[in-house]
Design a protein around this motif. Sequence first.
Motif, short mmCIF file in Angstrom:
data_model
loop_
_atom_site.label_atom_id
_atom_site.label_comp_id
_atom_site.label_asym_id
_atom_site.label_seq_id
_atom_site.Cartn_x
_atom_site.Cartn_y
_atom_site.Cartn_z
N PRO A 1 -13.26 -4.44 1.42
CA PRO A 1 -13.17 -5.40 0.30
C PRO A 1 -11.97 -5.14 -0.60
CG PRO A 1 -15.02 -3.88 0.00
CD PRO A 1 -14.53 -3.69 1.39
N GLN A 2 -11.47 -3.90 -0.61
CA GLN A 2 -10.27 -3.59 -1.41
C GLN A 2 -8.98 -4.01 -0.71
OE1 GLN A 2 -12.57 -1.43 -0.33
NE2 GLN A 2 -13.27 -0.05 -1.96
N ARG A 3 -9.08 -4.45 0.54
CA ARG A 3 -7.92 -4.87 1.34
C ARG A 3 -6.89 -3.75 1.47
NH1 ARG A 3 -7.78 -10.55 -1.98
NH2 ARG A 3 -9.62 -11.47 -1.00
N PHE A 4 -7.40 -2.55 1.77
CA PHE A 4 -6.52 -1.40 1.89
C PHE A 4 -5.48 -1.61 3.00
CE2 PHE A 4 -10.25 1.20 0.19
CZ PHE A 4 -9.67 1.35 -1.07
N GLY A 5 -5.88 -2.17 4.12
CA GLY A 5 -4.95 -2.37 5.22
C GLY A 5 -3.80 -3.28 4.85
N ARG A 6 -4.08 -4.32 4.10
CA ARG A 6 -3.02 -5.24 3.70
C ARG A 6 -2.10 -4.60 2.66
NH1 ARG A 6 -6.15 -10.78 2.55
NH2 ARG A 6 -4.05 -11.46 1.94
N GLN A 7 -2.63 -3.71 1.85
CA GLN A 7 -1.77 -2.96 0.93
C GLN A 7 -0.79 -2.09 1.72
OE1 GLN A 7 -4.06 -0.77 -2.02
NE2 GLN A 7 -5.57 -2.43 -2.13
N TYR A 8 -1.32 -1.39 2.69
CA TYR A 8 -0.49 -0.53 3.54
C TYR A 8 0.57 -1.34 4.29
CZ TYR A 8 0.48 1.97 7.96
OH TYR A 8 1.08 2.52 9.06
N LEU A 9 0.15 -2.48 4.83
CA LEU A 9 1.09 -3.34 5.55
C LEU A 9 2.18 -3.86 4.63
CD1 LEU A 9 1.94 -4.96 8.07
CD2 LEU A 9 0.33 -6.74 7.34
N GLY A 10 1.80 -4.23 3.40
CA GLY A 10 2.80 -4.72 2.45
C GLY A 10 3.85 -3.67 2.14
N TYR A 11 3.40 -2.42 1.99
CA TYR A 11 4.35 -1.32 1.78
C TYR A 11 5.29 -1.17 2.97
CZ TYR A 11 6.03 3.43 2.32
OH TYR A 11 6.82 4.52 2.59
N TRP A 12 4.72 -1.23 4.17
CA TRP A 12 5.53 -1.03 5.38
C TRP A 12 6.59 -2.12 5.53
CZ3 TRP A 12 6.69 2.57 8.72
CH2 TRP A 12 7.23 2.23 9.95
N GLU A 13 6.20 -3.37 5.33
CA GLU A 13 7.16 -4.46 5.45
C GLU A 13 8.24 -4.37 4.38
OE1 GLU A 13 4.93 -8.08 7.71
OE2 GLU A 13 4.56 -7.97 5.56
N THR A 14 7.85 -4.03 3.16
CA THR A 14 8.84 -3.90 2.08
C THR A 14 9.83 -2.79 2.39
OG1 THR A 14 7.20 -4.65 0.46
CG2 THR A 14 9.13 -3.51 -0.39
N ARG A 15 9.33 -1.67 2.85
CA ARG A 15 10.22 -0.55 3.17
C ARG A 15 11.23 -0.93 4.24
NH1 ARG A 15 8.37 5.14 5.96
NH2 ARG A 15 10.46 6.07 6.13
N ASN A 16 10.76 -1.57 5.31
CA ASN A 16 11.67 -1.95 6.38
C ASN A 16 12.69 -2.99 5.93
OD1 ASN A 16 10.98 -0.65 9.12
ND2 ASN A 16 8.98 -1.16 8.29
#
Length: 361
Positions: free
Chosen positions: A295-310
């Motif tokens: 419910p906290q959408r942890f996976g989407r937070q992680y994905l957002g970080y990864w895309e931003t970094r790249n």
Amino acid sequence: MSAAAGLLGLSTALAASAQDYRPPFDPSAHKGPTVGTPNRVLVLGMAHLSGLPEDVALGPALEPLLARLAAWKPEAIVTEDVSGLQCDALRRNPARYAETVRTYCWDPAEAGAALGLDVPAANAEAERTLAHWPAVVQAAERRRLVALFLAAGERGSALVQWLRLSPAERRAGDGLTAPLAAYLRAFAARRNETTQLSAVLAARLGLERIWSVDDHSADTPDPADPAELKAYGAAIEAAWDNPATRARQAQGARYEKALSAPGGLLAYIRALNDPAQGDVVFRSDFGAALAEPSPQRFGRQYLGYWETRNLRMVANIREILEYRPGTRLLAVVGASHKPYYEAYLNQMHDVRLVDAQKVLR
């Protein structure tokens, strides 16, 4: 039909329309230049050398790879390191970046004190020095540039200059203190892609520096609540527990058994650069995170970080190509970054990607 039902139908239609929309303009369909040499970029996805078994002698194991990359003759090499300038900026915001600095940033304070220069000033002085670099370089000039790069927080480029000195000239002097010279000797022996591959290749090709393009400006502190941090870790680990991850682990284990054999490491790097790996990486890691159901959408937070970094790493690469259009650039990066690097770089009008499989034959 009631007003409420009509609004619901309209909302559903608009949502579907938004999901299906594709912009008509595709930058990758407009490649140039019409005059001159295009920028060519080879993205080399690597296994992190620090994680390979200690009994693998990296020098001999890397030689077939170094020979093939040298034959391609890159004119610029970029690495998965955070630049001295970004580390200097991160240090100014410890509330957000203290852990990032501890993990990813080398402290150039000793080198800066030896020269009386802070990180921005040392970077500027290194740029001025290279802008007026003589055709025939004396050892004292190289040692001075070694010291400047260390003060600038660019120890990879300092190592390039150090390796370009004859062994007898790899000593203190000309702004390089004895402790810093000893540090460089130890740094040169570290098992990572910058020290064993990128800097060695740059020195072999007669390049004067390498470029740090990693980006950690999207980092945020761990949650203050231990329970939230534990829940985040558990959610991501659960997402990673999937058949694609197990396939990647099995592949790595197979190749690691043969790393000490002639050509073993090259075979592993070839496998990591297979175009099919992009889909495996996505299903194993980032696609799994996108589907993670907390419910906290942890996976989407992680994905957002990864895309931003790249995206920011690729922007750093694009900036380097701006300095000298028509450059052959080698990007050395962890294999999970490679499909994202290539997808984002391919959107650039003045970037032509090079097939790593052909270079690594």
